[in-house]
Write a protein that holds these residues in place. Structure first.
Motif, PDB file in Angstrom:
ATOM      1  N   LYS A  51       0.829  -1.212   0.000  1.00 33.37           N
ATOM      2  CA  LYS A  51       0.000   0.000   0.000  1.00 33.37           C
ATOM      3  C   LYS A  51       0.862   1.260   0.000  1.00 33.37           C
ATOM      4  N   LYS A  92       0.829   3.989  -2.852  1.00 35.51           N
ATOM      5  CA  LYS A  92       0.493   5.370  -2.495  1.00 35.51           C
ATOM      6  C   LYS A  92       1.479   6.331  -3.143  1.00 35.51           C
ATOM      7  N   ILE A 107      -6.649   7.757  -2.149  1.00 36.21           N
ATOM      8  CA  ILE A 107      -5.205   7.486  -2.113  1.00 36.21           C
ATOM      9  C   ILE A 107      -4.738   7.185  -0.704  1.00 36.21           C
ATOM     10  N   PRO A 157      -5.910   2.950  -1.135  1.00 36.28           N
ATOM     11  CA  PRO A 157      -5.241   3.129  -2.432  1.00 36.28           C
ATOM     12  C   PRO A 157      -5.524   2.002  -3.421  1.00 36.28           C
TER      13      PRO A 157
END
Length: 414
Positions: free
Chosen positions: A175, A179, A197, A201
């Motif tokens: 993640k 991101k 986001i 995300p």
RNA sequence: GUGGCCAUAGUUCAGUUGGUUAGAACGCCAGGUUGUGGCCCUGGAGGUCGUGGGUUCAAAUCCCACUGGUCACCCCA
């Protein structure tokens, strides 16, 4: 005039037999896989759903039917089945009875969304959960069970998509990486994707927005960043699916709308539906039982929509069995009505489905009624029949008639 | 939550440039056949034209608002 609440539907007498048939078929398949039914209440404490489904999901954020009851407790009509099942599993110590608990459920769910094709506010789901096993065989049993259901109903146009969403070790790492990539193009993404986001995300990759799709096309997928354990598990799932001849496609962007999934996630979609094309969805949730206060218990499950299944069956002109009376006893004159009334009850108590006229109608009207009810046979009773003890047994399907003894009615209808 | 389309018998729908009593098909009821359904024929019942307001001599028809339905977005079963 009173009307049903927006997004709710009556299941009318003309269609209830179809529902019963679908439910019967489902129960039969669940039985073959040895899943036992569990029936939980349709409402629970609000926090049960908030904690299990995830505070940030759309379901919890804007779709739940929540209200405060007279003792000021926040109650929610269940938006899905898994949370209640796991609550019950923990509360009743089902893990102490046997190491693996396999259950299914069928029933109404509630989400306050704008209704559209394939989406209602009260809708019906069936689903299964296997709590207590970490093995890939369990994932594939659940998937295979779901697929078998659609096969059993003769569906052809459905597709199985699978993915692995990692676990508490590798997913956070992925993640972060994702991101960073997303932030590079953040200003060009759709407003919804920009919001996601930070919080979710992985959902950005699943966006339907064309521009979002282009921007995220080359971005890293979770499947490339799984740790050893998740990766081995995923490979095993794929191998077992192939062994069982279950066709699938890997969709590295598949993320389900509930937060509790780990490792395997899957979805069954159909092009025969409208814009809401998901027939079923599910996956593994190894952290949920602990999250809800139980012992860590690796589990897998799926849920599927009955209305959506029904839509396809109706489009396919699926031939549902329709129940009909075996016999219509018609009165030729008013003096025979009492005899018919008594005889109908006798036949019914012997297990024969019999209909008679309760509206004192003419013989012609009675015969029309017999036809409308799609009765198999009719017998007209009047003075002559009662005197002779014989009558004409008429087969309404092939229009043939034969003389029988009234005392032989049961025998003739066997 | 946002947007498009729609709203006339039980159902599916027609209704012309606004103009007398709003139609059809199917369904329902009755009769033709006084003791036999399905097909056919004849007749009948059934509508506050979603609700409220406006324009007009006149509104199912034009305008506005509301309500409901539907489809789509978002998201999901």
């Amino acid at each position: 005039m009173y009307k049903s609440i927006k997004g709710t539907k009556d299941i009318l007498p003309a269609e209830s037999a179809r529902w019963q048939f679908v439910e019967r078929t489902l129960r039969d398949i669940f039985h073959r896989y040895n899943y036992k039914e569990i029936r939980t209440p349709i409402f629970e404490q609000t926090s049960l759903f908030a904690r299990s489904i995830g505070e940030l999901t759309d379901i919890v954020g804007k779709e739940m039917y929540s209200f405060t009851d007279r003792s000021e407790e926040s109650i929610t009509l269940r938006p899905e089945g898994t949370a209640s099942v796991i609550r019950s599993f923990i509360q009743n110590n089902l893990d102490q009875i046997q190491p693996l608990t396999k259950v299914f459920y069928i029933g109404p769910m509630f989400r306050q969304e704008r209704p559209q094709a394939g989406r209602l506010r009260q809708f019906h789901q069936f689903g299964a959960e296997a709590a207590g096993s970490p093995t890939a065989e369990t994932d594939v049993e659940i998937i295979s069970l779901a697929v078998e259901i659609y096969r059993k109903f003769g569906l052809k146009n459905f597709q199985l998509k699978i993915n692995s969403v990692g676990d508490e070790d590798c997913r956070p790492r992925y993640k972060e990486l994702l991101k960073k990539e997303l932030l590079k193009v953040a200003d060009k993404l759709s407003p919804e994707s920009q919001k996601r986001i930070e919080q979710n995300p992985m959902r950005v990759l699943d966006s339907k927005d064309e521009r979002d799709k282009e921007l995220t096309a080359g971005m890293p997928l979770i499947t490339e960043y799984l740790n050893e354990e998740c990766s081995v598990h995923f490979e095993r799932v794929k191998a077992l699916l192939s062994t069982c001849n279950i066709p699938f496609v890997v969709d590295g962007k598949l993320v389900r709308g509930l937060d509790y999934y780990t490792k395997t996630a899957f979805e069954i979609t159909s092009t025969a539906l409208g814009s809401q094309d998901a027939l079923a969805g599910g996956g593994r949730y190894d952290l949920l039982v602990k999250e809800l206060g139980g012992k860590p218990t690796p589990s897998v499950g799926f849920a599927a929509g009955i209305e959506r299944l029904m839509m396809i069956l109706e489009n396919n002109h699926f031939e549902f069995p329709e129940p009909a009376p075996a016999l219509f006893l018609a009165a030729a004159d008013d003096d025979s009505r009492e005899w018919i009334f008594k005889r109908a009850n006798e036949l019914r108590s012997q297990g024969i489905a019999v209909e008679i006229d309760l509206l004192a109608r003419s013989l012609k009207a009675q015969m029309k009624e017999a036809d409308r009810q799609n009765a198999e046979f009719s017998v007209v009773i009047g003075k002559t029949e009662l005197q002779n003890g014989t009558a004409q047994l008429k087969n309404l399907r092939n229009h043939s008639q034969k003389q029988i003894l009234l005392s032989d009615l049961e025998k003739e209808l066997q």
